[in-house]
Design an enzyme around this catalytic site. Sequence first.
Site, PDB file in Angstrom:
ATOM      1  N   ARG A 136       0.835  -1.192   0.000  1.00 25.91           N
ATOM      2  CA  ARG A 136       0.000   0.000   0.000  1.00 25.91           C
ATOM      3  C   ARG A 136       0.876   1.251   0.000  1.00 25.91           C
ATOM      4  O   ARG A 136       1.965   1.252   0.611  1.00 25.91           O
ATOM      5  CB  ARG A 136      -0.857  -0.035   1.268  1.00 25.91           C
ATOM      6  CG  ARG A 136      -1.808   1.129   1.456  1.00 25.91           C
ATOM      7  CD  ARG A 136      -2.958   1.063   0.516  1.00 25.91           C
ATOM      8  NE  ARG A 136      -4.092   1.842   0.980  1.00 25.91           N
ATOM      9  CZ  ARG A 136      -5.118   2.156   0.202  1.00 25.91           C
ATOM     10  NH1 ARG A 136      -5.159   1.761  -1.060  1.00 25.91           N
ATOM     11  NH2 ARG A 136      -6.129   2.841   0.685  1.00 25.91           N
ATOM     12  N   THR A 186      -9.550   0.473  -9.984  1.00 22.05           N
ATOM     13  CA  THR A 186      -8.647  -0.389  -9.254  1.00 22.05           C
ATOM     14  C   THR A 186      -8.710  -1.625 -10.125  1.00 22.05           C
ATOM     15  O   THR A 186      -9.577  -1.723 -10.975  1.00 22.05           O
ATOM     16  CB  THR A 186      -9.243  -0.680  -7.858  1.00 22.05           C
ATOM     17  OG1 THR A 186      -9.203   0.507  -7.115  1.00 22.05           O
ATOM     18  CG2 THR A 186      -8.505  -1.769  -7.105  1.00 22.05           C
ATOM     19  N   THR A 209      -4.033  -0.561  -7.262  1.00 21.55           N
ATOM     20  CA  THR A 209      -4.831   0.595  -7.672  1.00 21.55           C
ATOM     21  C   THR A 209      -4.045   1.890  -7.709  1.00 21.55           C
ATOM     22  O   THR A 209      -2.969   1.996  -7.109  1.00 21.55           O
ATOM     23  CB  THR A 209      -6.011   0.775  -6.683  1.00 21.55           C
ATOM     24  OG1 THR A 209      -6.912   1.746  -7.187  1.00 21.55           O
ATOM     25  CG2 THR A 209      -5.538   1.224  -5.308  1.00 21.55           C
ATOM     26  N   ASN A 246      -6.185   4.393  -7.005  1.00 19.18           N
ATOM     27  CA  ASN A 246      -7.382   4.915  -6.349  1.00 19.18           C
ATOM     28  C   ASN A 246      -8.410   5.292  -7.413  1.00 19.18           C
ATOM     29  O   ASN A 246      -9.079   4.422  -7.929  1.00 19.18           O
ATOM     30  CB  ASN A 246      -7.087   6.065  -5.381  1.00 19.18           C
ATOM     31  CG  ASN A 246      -8.307   6.341  -4.496  1.00 19.18           C
ATOM     32  OD1 ASN A 246      -9.130   5.444  -4.309  1.00 19.18           O
ATOM     33  ND2 ASN A 246      -8.445   7.535  -3.971  1.00 19.18           N
ATOM     34  N   ASP A 268      -7.793   8.282   0.654  1.00 20.76           N
ATOM     35  CA  ASP A 268      -8.360   7.172   1.443  1.00 20.76           C
ATOM     36  C   ASP A 268      -8.138   7.360   2.949  1.00 20.76           C
ATOM     37  O   ASP A 268      -8.685   6.615   3.755  1.00 20.76           O
ATOM     38  CB  ASP A 268      -7.774   5.824   0.999  1.00 20.76           C
ATOM     39  CG  ASP A 268      -8.567   5.221  -0.160  1.00 20.76           C
ATOM     40  OD1 ASP A 268      -9.642   5.752  -0.486  1.00 20.76           O
ATOM     41  OD2 ASP A 268      -8.113   4.222  -0.737  1.00 20.76           O
ATOM     42  N   SER A 317     -10.043  -0.844   1.140  1.00 27.25           N
ATOM     43  CA  SER A 317     -11.094  -1.872   1.138  1.00 27.25           C
ATOM     44  C   SER A 317     -10.677  -3.072   0.288  1.00 27.25           C
ATOM     45  O   SER A 317     -11.446  -4.027   0.133  1.00 27.25           O
ATOM     46  CB  SER A 317     -12.392  -1.302   0.564  1.00 27.25           C
ATOM     47  OG  SER A 317     -12.846  -0.244   1.357  1.00 27.25           O
ATOM     48  N   GLY A 320     -13.873   0.328  -4.977  1.00 24.54           N
ATOM     49  CA  GLY A 320     -13.882   1.244  -3.835  1.00 24.54           C
ATOM     50  C   GLY A 320     -14.552   0.593  -2.639  1.00 24.54           C
ATOM     51  O   GLY A 320     -14.239  -0.542  -2.279  1.00 24.54           O
TER      52      GLY A 320
HETATM   53  O1  DON Z   1      -7.969   1.107  -1.381  1.00 26.95           O
HETATM   54  C1  DON Z   1      -9.141   1.309  -1.606  1.00 26.95           C
HETATM   55  O2  DON Z   1     -10.036   0.794  -0.981  1.00 26.95           O
HETATM   56  C2  DON Z   1      -9.510   2.232  -2.750  1.00 26.95           C
HETATM   57  N1  DON Z   1      -8.439   3.140  -3.015  1.00 26.95           N
HETATM   58  C3  DON Z   1      -9.849   1.393  -3.934  1.00 26.95           C
HETATM   59  C4  DON Z   1     -10.322   2.215  -5.093  1.00 26.95           C
HETATM   60  C5  DON Z   1     -11.091   1.420  -6.073  1.00 26.95           C
HETATM   61  O3  DON Z   1     -11.360   0.270  -5.905  1.00 26.95           O
HETATM   62  C6  DON Z   1     -11.540   2.149  -7.256  1.00 26.95           C
HETATM   63  N2  DON Z   1     -12.159   1.242  -8.180  1.00 26.95           N
HETATM   64  N3  DON Z   1     -13.014   0.822  -8.611  1.00 26.95           N
END
Ligand code: DON
Length: 578
Positions: free
Chosen positions: A113, A390, A408, A410, A432, A462, A483
């Site tokens: 991350r 993502t 991702t 983001n 986030d 997530s 997300g």
């Molecule tokens: O880490 C996370 O939960 C978010 N940054 C993920 C973003 C995401 O899944 C966007 N896509 N569809």
Amino acid sequence: MRIIHLAKAMLIAASATLVTIPATTYANSSAIHSRMATAQPIWAKHGMVASQETLASQIGVDILKQGGNAVDAAVAVGYALAVTLPRAGNVGGGGFMMVYLADKDKTIAIDYREMAPSKAHKDMFLNENGDAVSNLSRFHGLAVGVPGTVMGLNQALNKYGTMSLKQVINPAVKLAKGGIKVTPDLAVSLNGLKKRLMKWPSTAEIFFKPDGSSYKIGEVIKQPELAHTLSLIAKNGIDGFYKGETARKITKAIQQAGGVMTQADFANYKAVERKPVSGTYRGYKVVSMPPPSSGGVHIIEILNILENFPLDVYGHNTAQTIHFMAEAMKYAYADRSKHLGDPDFYDIPVKHLTDKNYAKAIAKKIPFNKATPSAEILPASFAPYESNQTTHFSVVDKWGNAVSNTYTLNFSYGSGLVAKGTGVFLNNEMDDFSVKPGVPNGYGLIGGEANSVQPGKRPLSSMSPTIVFKDGHPVLVTGTPGGSRIITTTLQIILNVIDFKLNIAEATNAPRVHHQWFPDELRVERSLNLDTILLLKKMGYKVKVKSAMGSTQSIEITEKGLFGASDLRKSDGAAIGY
Ligand code: DON
């Protein structure tokens, strides 16, 4: 094959019983209208890759065919997607990888991350009045977290792969240099976000034509600077990215865009191996990503709550089943807002949240056929914001090793900023964090102290790369983007397979639902039965029909071989095996 057999059987049946209907018409129309047309998993004997982009899946399978293991293939797919799926595949972002090693019977969670830069601080996204300024955490140099992808992929390869970095990166270098053909999906995505992307000249010059017009389907986009960046990684390993030319160019671009990241932040980045979070569900073991992702903890919390209800008796996607799912989701997302963050900075009660008795106590509070208003679970309120990207991929090799990886930038294309001279899109993962208690992030999620900004801290995620086991063997490798909807989408793949015995393609294509506590709305896909929606409304749900959720990439491992499904909600993906 099964479609053909079905059509043939219908043809025979039609000619035997419905003599007035021309047999061919009957057979054809049945094949077209039946869900069978979309519910056939891909089958393979030896190995398989499911990803959101076909070229990348093929690159992964080629690596498997050359004798590489699941980790070799996964790293190759990770680098390939940075070229072929630029809105989400990345080297400028971060993510999480679960690796199952068959010979050691061990699952490893690699946390790569992004990290807050050393000069980040709690109030960095607030104005003089103390109000959150979303532009700063989303489309500004301050939005960028120190990228983790290169460290994560390379560490996985070094420790668990068998091939050289060159072997697995070269296909991506070739694609970046030679160019990729614009698919319908890429054309729509670039054009849709044109305003946001054109803001940055370094981005515009790669992804739009010199006159500012958009690339059309079938035209070729070349990314020579990205090819150069990738070759430096292939040549010098992590130092090819975290030190020297690339680190210098990226930090310069971030500072010019108002950010505070330094080359030292780059040099200090670390990927962390963590103990996966695990739980059981109706005789299966579910192993998923621990904090700083909330995914694993809450998938297990929701499954634990749902284990108290006979969902198979209530039926797949019936109002009764969806009611219990939605209630369980609300409790989990309420817990998420308070208790989840980076475990290196905050004590997270993982044991408590994944405890069966805790879940039982919640299950007891759930009324049989009435929605509990979210405000009665914990008060909060805000307006959601929509954005997407993502990407997830799953890999299984002939030795039974498996990789489940979600990574991702983001938002789609992250901050939108390509660092000049590198071809690298930079994430906007700082959004986030909980920029201020009670102020929602880009996915409408709220948080507090546990997820506040601090230097060197990782924002709560997530992302839920997951592996499900039965009798000690992996049976399902899955995950998705989306997300805040990642947790509930992954959950539904698990429920569809375990409770409702759907094949992996049916499990993937079935209509999805989502509740995240706040906003107090039950989001459903358009394909959910209207009668079901009416019943849910009667129970008190505010049902919102919205766009498709997620893009799952799953592989089932069975005695009959591997069965894979790439979500049809995103058109460019493929499960490919051999
Ligand atoms: O880490 C996370 O939960 C978010 N940054 C993920 C973003 C995401 O899944 C966007 N896509 N569809």
